[in-house]
Design an enzyme around this catalytic site. Sequence first.
Site, mmCIF file in Angstrom:
data_model
loop_
_atom_site.group_PDB
_atom_site.id
_atom_site.type_symbol
_atom_site.label_atom_id
_atom_site.label_comp_id
_atom_site.label_asym_id
_atom_site.label_seq_id
_atom_site.Cartn_x
_atom_site.Cartn_y
_atom_site.Cartn_z
ATOM 1 N N ASP A 101 0.837 -1.203 0.000
ATOM 2 C CA ASP A 101 0.000 0.000 0.000
ATOM 3 C C ASP A 101 0.876 1.258 0.000
ATOM 4 O OD1 ASP A 101 -2.817 0.964 0.406
ATOM 5 O OD2 ASP A 101 -1.948 1.859 2.200
ATOM 6 N N GLU B 73 14.606 -15.284 0.662
ATOM 7 C CA GLU B 73 14.894 -16.394 1.597
ATOM 8 C C GLU B 73 13.866 -17.505 1.432
ATOM 9 O OE1 GLU B 73 14.690 -14.730 5.526
ATOM 10 O OE2 GLU B 73 16.182 -13.191 5.046
HETATM 11 C C1 NOJ Z 1 -4.434 2.914 -0.908
HETATM 12 C C2 NOJ Z 1 -5.565 1.983 -0.625
HETATM 13 O O1 NOJ Z 1 -5.853 1.250 -1.785
HETATM 14 C C3 NOJ Z 1 -6.703 2.847 -0.171
HETATM 15 O O2 NOJ Z 1 -7.911 2.149 -0.126
HETATM 16 C C4 NOJ Z 1 -6.343 3.448 1.164
HETATM 17 O O3 NOJ Z 1 -7.357 4.330 1.587
HETATM 18 C C5 NOJ Z 1 -5.030 4.219 1.071
HETATM 19 N N1 NOJ Z 1 -4.020 3.513 0.329
HETATM 20 C C6 NOJ Z 1 -4.479 4.484 2.460
HETATM 21 O O4 NOJ Z 1 -4.031 3.290 3.040
#
Ligand code: NOJ
Length: 573
Positions: free
Chosen positions: A228, A278
């Site tokens: 993310d 790993e």
């Molecule tokens: C990207 C994620 O896909 C989204 O849903 C989220 O709100 C933001 N990152 C923050 O984590």
Amino acid sequence: MARPATRTPPTPAARDAAGSEWWRTAVIYQIYPRSFADSNGDGIGDLPGITARLDALVELGVDAVWLSPFFTSPQKDAGYDVADYTDVDPLFGTLADFDALLARAHALSLKVIIDLVPNHSSSAHPWFQAALASAPGSPERARYLFRDGLGADGDVPPNNWQSVFGGPAWTRVNEADGTQAPRKAQWYLHLFDTSQPDFDWTNDEVKELFRGVLRFWLDRGVDGFRVDVAHGLAKKEGLPDWTPDPSLGMSDHQEAAPYWAQPGVHPIYRDWHEVLAEYGPDRILTGEAWVEPLSKLADWVRPDEMQQTFNFTFLETPWDGPRLKKVVDDSLAAFGGVGAPSTWVLSNHDVIRHATRLALTPPPPQGEGLGPNTKLYPDDVVGLRRARAATAFMLALPGSAYLYQGEELGLPEVIDLPDSARQDPTFFRTSGANYGRDGARVPLPWDVASPSFGFGPAGVSGPGASRDDASWLPQPATWPSYARDAQLGIPGSTLEFYREALAARRTHHLASNELVWLPSPDPAVLVFRSGAVTVIANTGATPAALPDGRVVLASGPVGTDRVPGDTTAWIVT
Ligand code: NOJ
Ligand code: CA
């Protein structure tokens, strides 16, 4: 032609062999757990619900699934606010439920990728709670980005950064020590919601925490991680002020920002690459990095960093021949230049579903979403026609492709959700000015006949209860026609179209062939060759000549010698 409902796509043995680099050609299906399938009738999807429905994904013909977060979380941002990275939130089940899901997926030869949320934790994470209880300058605070405020009273945020979800990116804390003068009260950075404090990725304890998280899930057997905000972990030294270009939308394409795409992210991914190595050659990192141009994004997938990164430049390209040709060429050149596969994607849980988006020219910027007051009235018929044509184009391209749950049913964005049902923090942090992303997250319709269209077992019971109680976001009354069981085995349905596309992609090795453009008299009509297949995508309104050969896939009706507008066909000669 529709195929029998029981047909199972062939599973090449090579896909399971160690060292197969399965991810170079895989079709990866995104499961958004809270909206996929609800096993216990609380209106929220869960892990046992997913396990029970995995057969449907084998029937669809995908190679892998990516699960959005199911970890312990107060759910302020639908689980992208993690309070414990190594446990399952009771809302979704238990670790044993996860193990069962993974075992079933692997038994079905489906790989499983999970979400990793390293830019920020939840404010409920024990580390953040410890930071709040500790003094400014303490080691507990050093794991996050706490700073003193500006001005005589320290009541001006440390810089002018804005949250991706709207409003300031800083929140001032109430210091635990009541004896402190007010001016000592610090601020913490959150690029997203107040409940999502950003980690300080220069801190060694943070680095060690995430190595441990990777190993925890790799030991359980996961095949990889979707990372993310993979462009956000490193912030520019000194956290300098910066004013975004308002025309570019809130979250993306702000490459000059001192918190996006900083060089400091790359050592982190090199470190993680070694941790994954790993465990053998087939575990992967996929970056969610909103970075342009593609030549810069390619840095995320250099040989010692991630295996894949999402191609949002492709996702944001309109249904337009010359622009699609350019993004394909740019992608193949950029990713190919570092030995990585190109990836392709049209929908996910953060964007307007492509069956709606492609009917809007232009669509609203990412994050704004659609709602009753947007005053845009996308035509569902045009949208679905273009969406199917775009999907047939995408699935013919070399590399790996991502699908988002429900697109195989042709689901549109749900625009008329009542304000009272909305849950996206974007909606609240902009006081409703931006609707946000809930319209892409409405629970799936599986069966026509049941109260939640088979999403869960919840019945309509009790005084005042309605069908809406059966799913955390209300499903539109018009959805029976999209239900999976209304489409399975029905020639021409969107579900059967996806199944045919995925089967033909495999049969004709489209993911691994070389793409060769063929001449086209009309720039709106793209024609390319991939092995024995000629692909023609007509993005315009004027019918194009159908190439000679046998049509093995068509996104809509084609004549004997014509490909109508907004239609893609695959022809074998
Ligand atoms: C990207 C994620 O896909 C989204 O849903 C989220 O709100 C933001 N990152 C923050 O984590
Ligand atoms: Ca549930």
